[in-house]
Design a protein around this motif. Sequence first.
Motif, PDB file in Angstrom:
ATOM      1  N   ILE A 129      93.374  46.224  24.983  1.00 56.80           N
ATOM      2  CA  ILE A 129      92.887  46.189  26.363  1.00 56.80           C
ATOM      3  C   ILE A 129      91.470  46.742  26.412  1.00 56.80           C
ATOM      4  CG2 ILE A 129      93.213  47.045  28.717  1.00 56.80           C
ATOM      5  CD1 ILE A 129      96.201  47.127  28.189  1.00 56.80           C
ATOM      6  N   GLN A 130      90.592  46.002  27.084  1.00 58.03           N
ATOM      7  CA  GLN A 130      89.200  46.412  27.291  1.00 58.03           C
ATOM      8  C   GLN A 130      88.936  46.538  28.786  1.00 58.03           C
ATOM      9  OE1 GLN A 130      88.281  42.959  24.536  1.00 58.03           O
ATOM     10  NE2 GLN A 130      86.419  44.183  24.261  1.00 58.03           N
ATOM     11  N   ALA A 131      87.853  47.223  29.148  1.00 53.82           N
ATOM     12  CA  ALA A 131      87.578  47.472  30.563  1.00 53.82           C
ATOM     13  C   ALA A 131      86.090  47.500  30.853  1.00 53.82           C
ATOM     14  CB  ALA A 131      88.213  48.798  30.992  1.00 53.82           C
TER      15      ALA A 131
ATOM     16  N   ILE B 171      83.180  32.546  32.591  1.00 53.03           N
ATOM     17  CA  ILE B 171      83.653  33.873  32.178  1.00 53.03           C
ATOM     18  C   ILE B 171      82.773  34.453  31.079  1.00 53.03           C
ATOM     19  CG2 ILE B 171      85.242  33.293  30.286  1.00 53.03           C
ATOM     20  CD1 ILE B 171      85.995  35.604  33.274  1.00 53.03           C
ATOM     21  N   ALA B 172      82.085  33.606  30.343  1.00 58.06           N
ATOM     22  CA  ALA B 172      81.213  34.081  29.274  1.00 58.06           C
ATOM     23  C   ALA B 172      80.080  34.944  29.820  1.00 58.06           C
ATOM     24  CB  ALA B 172      80.642  32.893  28.493  1.00 58.06           C
TER      25      ALA B 172
ATOM     26  N   ASN C   2      82.636  42.404  24.701  1.00 59.00           N
ATOM     27  CA  ASN C   2      81.905  43.639  24.403  1.00 59.00           C
ATOM     28  C   ASN C   2      82.308  44.806  25.306  1.00 59.00           C
ATOM     29  OD1 ASN C   2      80.355  42.259  22.441  1.00 59.00           O
ATOM     30  ND2 ASN C   2      78.927  41.535  24.013  1.00 59.00           N
ATOM     31  N   TRP C   3      83.286  44.624  26.173  1.00 52.87           N
ATOM     32  CA  TRP C   3      83.694  45.696  27.076  1.00 52.87           C
ATOM     33  C   TRP C   3      84.264  46.892  26.295  1.00 52.87           C
ATOM     34  CZ3 TRP C   3      86.758  42.806  31.534  1.00 52.87           C
ATOM     35  CH2 TRP C   3      85.851  41.999  32.234  1.00 52.87           C
ATOM     36  N   GLU C   4      84.310  48.020  26.983  1.00 55.10           N
ATOM     37  CA  GLU C   4      84.859  49.248  26.393  1.00 55.10           C
ATOM     38  C   GLU C   4      86.325  49.051  26.017  1.00 55.10           C
ATOM     39  OE1 GLU C   4      84.269  53.244  25.208  1.00 55.10           O
ATOM     40  OE2 GLU C   4      82.798  51.970  26.238  1.00 55.10           O
TER      41      GLU C   4
ATOM     42  N   HIS D  35      87.569  45.859  36.249  1.00 52.08           N
ATOM     43  CA  HIS D  35      88.146  44.698  35.566  1.00 52.08           C
ATOM     44  C   HIS D  35      88.669  45.119  34.197  1.00 52.08           C
ATOM     45  CE1 HIS D  35      85.621  42.767  38.579  1.00 52.08           C
ATOM     46  NE2 HIS D  35      86.224  41.628  38.330  1.00 52.08           N
ATOM     47  N   ILE D  36      89.748  44.481  33.792  1.00 46.21           N
ATOM     48  CA  ILE D  36      90.260  44.701  32.448  1.00 46.21           C
ATOM     49  C   ILE D  36      90.482  43.363  31.753  1.00 46.21           C
ATOM     50  CG2 ILE D  36      91.346  46.915  32.981  1.00 46.21           C
ATOM     51  CD1 ILE D  36      94.012  45.474  33.049  1.00 46.21           C
TER      52      ILE D  36
END
Length: 382
Positions: free
Chosen positions: A116-118, A148-149, A155-157, A187-188
């Motif tokens: 999971i990224q956020a 969405i790109a 690259n999210w946390e 957002h996740i």
Amino acid sequence: LFTLRMANRPAVKLNASQPDFLQFNNLACETAGGKVIFATDEWFAPAQNLLKRGPPEFLASAFTAFGKWMDGWETRRKRIPGHDWCIVQLGVPGVIHGFDVDTSFFTGNYAPSISIQAACFEELYLPSLVLEGDRTGMAASGVQFEAIAQLHSENWEELIPESALKPGYSDSCHNYFSVSFPHRVSHIRLNMYPDGGIARLRVYGVGQRDWSTVPAQDEVDLVALVNGGVCVGYSNAHFGHPRNMIGLGRAENMADGWETARRLDRPKVLKMDKNGILRVPGFEWAILRLGHPGLITKIEIDTNHFKGNFPDSCKIEACDLTPEEEKSFISSKWSFDESPRWRMLLHPQKLKPHHRHFYSGDSALQCGPVTHVRLVIVPDGG
């Protein structure tokens, strides 16, 4: 003193196997405004099912034109490179404390692992991304992939590194992941490796609003989920958790409220005092932290749908606590031996069934700035 201690039951504790973060709000729930704005594939079951409020169901004889009907998100068996993933826009942006990735009923078809990224975005900067209608049997189009790109979600946390899931049997379906990430999230991205099914995604945390944009004199619902309100303690939640009281809008049914069990210490024959309030020894309580310290001038208590099981009466107390003091009281389960100094905000009030009660003026006492409120209901109810 003896009577008070005997009448007040200590706070209900979570099972030893359940993490503390389950006390917080589900920021992604569809009833809080959560929505899936992108999914790579939704062949067997659409990703929006992940955010349903109710528990997953299984209907053995239910099939669609695309295969077995499942109450969750299920992708086709991947026969091309890559893995499946989706983007969830939280209904209430905030600080996340944990996830429940629920694989209920996905036993031979659950996703083997996830990550999971956020990220946090202002809506002003988001591309227009909406998934409408029944998405069963569908996959993301080239146009949707291009849109969405722009978010560069790869690259999210990373909040949860690649982690194995357990199958969706009743004793293994809840996959809990604690998070220590102090920043606001809107957002996740849920990555599924490589494909499969997940029944529910619950994102537990505390809403966080930008209070610098709110004029000091504005009237704001300080306890609302969307403004950062959160339940931090309660005595009983047999039929419904107190956090339900601070959700969006009015309750749809009794399941969307706080409801306790019937107290077993209620007298065999009930009597009233001169104000028409029942004389009983017991009560139940819920403690809520406000989204921001404030002066309370108006109160609403809604017994919507509770017609034969509403509380006889209620009162509200308030106090001003530091984060350190709150942490200490939570660890002691808000014990009466070490209780904060509650100030009366609303004197005992007789309640009505299926009714919105409003209090202001002389009814809502002046307590000064407060951070927490305790709703006490007598003897029990919803």
